[in-house]
Scaffold this active site. Structure first.
Site, PDB file in Angstrom:
ATOM      1  N   LYS A  42       0.767  -1.264   0.067  1.00 33.98           N
ATOM      2  CA  LYS A  42      -0.162  -0.255   0.068  1.00 33.98           C
ATOM      3  C   LYS A  42       0.799   1.171  -0.004  1.00 33.98           C
ATOM      4  CE  LYS A  42      -3.896   2.324   2.671  1.00 33.98           C
ATOM      5  NZ  LYS A  42      -3.238   3.655   2.514  1.00 33.98           N
ATOM      6  N   LYS A 117       0.558  11.504   5.360  1.00 34.37           N
ATOM      7  CA  LYS A 117       0.843  10.464   6.260  1.00 34.37           C
ATOM      8  C   LYS A 117       1.337   9.343   5.759  1.00 34.37           C
ATOM      9  CE  LYS A 117      -2.174   7.702   7.289  1.00 34.37           C
ATOM     10  NZ  LYS A 117      -2.251   6.311   6.574  1.00 34.37           N
TER      11      LYS A 117
END
Length: 177
Positions: A42, A117
């Site tokens: 991811k 993030k």
């Protein structure tokens, strides 16, 4: 409509037991290996996505500044070697596509804060593994600056709008809102 992809790490027998549940929620379910590999996949995907979005936004901005119609430029890119998901499925330029955040003042979608993030996690992982990621590092810096300049709650494709506002004045000083 988005097609969720689940990238899963863990024991393979546990993955197989949960696979049917994942397929109810996502179009793609991929077993990546041991614990942590799904998250690694991811992070890698989102780093490439952020880099591709910045490249698409820069390219579209330059084309517009050179007098090209953004819809025409997107059409050309999407039938040529510059084609990517950020240009053909999620174009960052308002008015080029319907049903994407750029058509809705960059509302909805994947937030700039979330992208910053994820890029921070990728940066930390790259540092820990001594892996050079110069474009990933630059993307992280761009998205962090965007968060500090009012883009935190907008979709990450708002990098196009951010770049438009950062265009240099004739004396070389950047525009400020």
């Amino acid at each position: 409509m988005a097609k969720l992809t689940f990238m899963v790490g863990g024991l393979e027998e546990e993955f197989k037991a949960a696979q049917e549940l994942f397929t109810c929620m996502g179009a793609n379910v991929i077993y990546c290996g041991q614990v942590g590999t799904g998250q690694a996949a991811k992070l890698c995907n989102n780093m490439l996505l952020s880099i591709g979005m910045i490249g698409t936004a820069e390219t579209m901005n330059l084309g517009i500044r050179l007098g090209l119609d953004p819809k025409l430029l997107a059409q050309i890119l999407n039938m040529s070697s510059g084609r990517c998901w950020s240009s053909d499925t999620y174009n960052p330029v308002p008015g080029v596509m319907e049903g994407v955040p750029s058509a809705n003042n960059y509302q909805g979608g994947y937030g700039t804060t979330l992208m910053a993030k994820d890029l921070g996690l990728a940066q930390n992982t790259a540092t820990n593994t001594r892996t050079p990621i110069p474009l990933g590092s630059l993307a992280h810096q761009i998205y962090r600056v965007m968060c500090s300049r009012g883009y935190a709650n907008k979709d990450f494709s708002s990098v196009f709008q951010f770049l438009r506002e950062e265009e240099a004045q004739p004396d070389g000083a950047p525009k400020r809102a």
